[in-house]
Design a protein around this motif. Structure first.
Motif, PDB file in Angstrom:
ATOM      1  N   LEU A  16       0.885   3.641  46.706  1.00 50.62           N
ATOM      2  CA  LEU A  16       1.304   3.719  48.104  1.00 50.62           C
ATOM      3  C   LEU A  16       2.733   4.248  48.216  1.00 50.62           C
ATOM      4  O   LEU A  16       3.015   5.122  49.037  1.00 50.62           O
ATOM      5  CB  LEU A  16       1.197   2.347  48.764  1.00 50.62           C
ATOM      6  CG  LEU A  16       1.547   2.279  50.244  1.00 50.62           C
ATOM      7  CD1 LEU A  16       0.588   3.121  51.065  1.00 50.62           C
ATOM      8  CD2 LEU A  16       1.534   0.840  50.718  1.00 50.62           C
ATOM      9  N   ALA A  17       3.638   3.740  47.382  1.00 51.56           N
ATOM     10  CA  ALA A  17       5.029   4.203  47.409  1.00 51.56           C
ATOM     11  C   ALA A  17       5.110   5.679  47.031  1.00 51.56           C
ATOM     12  O   ALA A  17       5.861   6.446  47.643  1.00 51.56           O
ATOM     13  CB  ALA A  17       5.891   3.366  46.471  1.00 51.56           C
ATOM     14  N   SER A  18       4.327   6.082  46.054  1.00 53.14           N
ATOM     15  CA  SER A  18       4.333   7.480  45.625  1.00 53.14           C
ATOM     16  C   SER A  18       3.807   8.396  46.735  1.00 53.14           C
ATOM     17  O   SER A  18       4.392   9.453  47.002  1.00 53.14           O
ATOM     18  CB  SER A  18       3.477   7.628  44.372  1.00 53.14           C
ATOM     19  OG  SER A  18       3.412   8.966  43.974  1.00 53.14           O
ATOM     20  N   GLU A  19       2.725   7.981  47.400  1.00 54.65           N
ATOM     21  CA  GLU A  19       2.183   8.792  48.487  1.00 54.65           C
ATOM     22  C   GLU A  19       3.156   8.855  49.656  1.00 54.65           C
ATOM     23  O   GLU A  19       3.257   9.871  50.326  1.00 54.65           O
ATOM     24  CB  GLU A  19       0.820   8.259  48.919  1.00 54.65           C
ATOM     25  CG  GLU A  19      -0.251   8.549  47.883  1.00 54.65           C
ATOM     26  CD  GLU A  19      -1.653   8.316  48.394  1.00 54.65           C
ATOM     27  OE1 GLU A  19      -1.861   8.341  49.618  1.00 54.65           O
ATOM     28  OE2 GLU A  19      -2.535   8.118  47.554  1.00 54.65           O
ATOM     29  N   ARG A  20       3.867   7.759  49.895  1.00 53.37           N
ATOM     30  CA  ARG A  20       4.859   7.751  50.974  1.00 53.37           C
ATOM     31  C   ARG A  20       5.976   8.752  50.664  1.00 53.37           C
ATOM     32  O   ARG A  20       6.409   9.500  51.543  1.00 53.37           O
ATOM     33  CB  ARG A  20       5.432   6.333  51.136  1.00 53.37           C
ATOM     34  CG  ARG A  20       6.572   6.204  52.100  1.00 53.37           C
ATOM     35  CD  ARG A  20       6.132   6.242  53.519  1.00 53.37           C
ATOM     36  NE  ARG A  20       7.282   5.997  54.393  1.00 53.37           N
ATOM     37  CZ  ARG A  20       7.210   5.971  55.687  1.00 53.37           C
ATOM     38  NH1 ARG A  20       6.059   6.145  56.293  1.00 53.37           N
ATOM     39  NH2 ARG A  20       8.269   5.760  56.416  1.00 53.37           N
ATOM     40  N   MET A  21       6.439   8.771  49.425  1.00 57.24           N
ATOM     41  CA  MET A  21       7.504   9.708  49.053  1.00 57.24           C
ATOM     42  C   MET A  21       7.012  11.150  49.115  1.00 57.24           C
ATOM     43  O   MET A  21       7.760  12.041  49.531  1.00 57.24           O
ATOM     44  CB  MET A  21       8.061   9.361  47.678  1.00 57.24           C
ATOM     45  CG  MET A  21       8.868   8.064  47.690  1.00 57.24           C
ATOM     46  SD  MET A  21       9.806   7.706  46.188  1.00 57.24           S
ATOM     47  CE  MET A  21       8.543   7.505  44.995  1.00 57.24           C
ATOM     48  N   THR A  22       5.750  11.387  48.763  1.00 55.20           N
ATOM     49  CA  THR A  22       5.179  12.729  48.865  1.00 55.20           C
ATOM     50  C   THR A  22       5.113  13.174  50.320  1.00 55.20           C
ATOM     51  O   THR A  22       5.468  14.304  50.659  1.00 55.20           O
ATOM     52  CB  THR A  22       3.776  12.768  48.229  1.00 55.20           C
ATOM     53  OG1 THR A  22       3.887  12.386  46.860  1.00 55.20           O
ATOM     54  CG2 THR A  22       3.164  14.149  48.325  1.00 55.20           C
ATOM     55  N   TRP A  23       4.670  12.257  51.201  1.00 60.12           N
ATOM     56  CA  TRP A  23       4.600  12.557  52.630  1.00 60.12           C
ATOM     57  C   TRP A  23       5.994  12.828  53.187  1.00 60.12           C
ATOM     58  O   TRP A  23       6.192  13.755  53.966  1.00 60.12           O
ATOM     59  CB  TRP A  23       3.938  11.398  53.371  1.00 60.12           C
ATOM     60  CG  TRP A  23       3.914  11.558  54.850  1.00 60.12           C
ATOM     61  CD1 TRP A  23       3.026  12.290  55.589  1.00 60.12           C
ATOM     62  CD2 TRP A  23       4.826  10.988  55.799  1.00 60.12           C
ATOM     63  NE1 TRP A  23       3.334  12.199  56.925  1.00 60.12           N
ATOM     64  CE2 TRP A  23       4.434  11.410  57.082  1.00 60.12           C
ATOM     65  CE3 TRP A  23       5.935  10.155  55.677  1.00 60.12           C
ATOM     66  CZ2 TRP A  23       5.111  11.024  58.230  1.00 60.12           C
ATOM     67  CZ3 TRP A  23       6.607   9.763  56.820  1.00 60.12           C
ATOM     68  CH2 TRP A  23       6.198  10.206  58.089  1.00 60.12           C
ATOM     69  N   LEU A  24       6.981  12.026  52.786  1.00 65.12           N
ATOM     70  CA  LEU A  24       8.349  12.228  53.252  1.00 65.12           C
ATOM     71  C   LEU A  24       8.894  13.576  52.781  1.00 65.12           C
ATOM     72  O   LEU A  24       9.611  14.255  53.516  1.00 65.12           O
ATOM     73  CB  LEU A  24       9.253  11.088  52.789  1.00 65.12           C
ATOM     74  CG  LEU A  24       9.041   9.752  53.497  1.00 65.12           C
ATOM     75  CD1 LEU A  24       9.726   8.622  52.742  1.00 65.12           C
ATOM     76  CD2 LEU A  24       9.529   9.816  54.931  1.00 65.12           C
ATOM     77  N   GLY A  25       8.544  13.973  51.561  1.00 63.80           N
ATOM     78  CA  GLY A  25       8.957  15.285  51.057  1.00 63.80           C
ATOM     79  C   GLY A  25       8.365  16.421  51.884  1.00 63.80           C
ATOM     80  O   GLY A  25       9.051  17.403  52.187  1.00 63.80           O
TER      81      GLY A  25
END
Length: 133
Positions: free
Chosen positions: A11-20
């Motif tokens: 979840l944290a990784s997907e959030r950072m990808t979305w933020l990028g």
């Protein structure tokens, strides 16, 4: 948004990808702030991106003559016209540099938070496994 079977780290990784992806769209908006008739863009909500990533399988290239997309947005992320743009200039451009700057600061803060949560989760796992702080 379904979180069943999703790990904290995923979840944290997907959030950072979305933020990028969101930061990339914001930077494109700022780069086109003086382009006539350019319409400001925004990405869909994170919850929609998560749901979309699970539902989307992408387009299949079934023939060598098919044109492959050069789109580099992550699965589930849709770039759409920004309906919350503050103003439109006389040449039809809807990018407000001030609004984009505020959004960029929000993204930076959210990215720092997600990265810190990811780091803390890793630290907790390390302590749980080794017993050493």
């Amino acid at each position: 948004m379904k979180l069943d079977g999703m790990s904290f780290f995923q979840l944290a990784s997907e959030r950072m990808t979305w933020l990028g992806a969101r930061q990339s769209v914001i930077s494109e908006n700022i780069a086109n702030a003086d382009t006539p008739n350019y319409k400001a863009r925004e990405v869909n909500d994170f919850a929609q991106a998560l749901d979309g990533a699970r539902e989307m399988s992408g387009l299949a290239v079934t023939d060598a003559q098919h044109i492959q997309s050069g789109n580099t947005t992550p699965d589930g992320v849709r770039i759409e016209r920004d309906e919350t743009a503050w103003e439109a200039s006389l040449d039809g451009n809807t990018v407000s540099v001030e609004q984009q700057t505020i959004k960029a600061a929000e993204v930076a803060g959210s990215y720092r938070l997600a990265a810190e949560l990811y780091r803390k989760g890793h630290s907790l796992l390390t302590v749980a496994v080794t017993g050493i702080r």
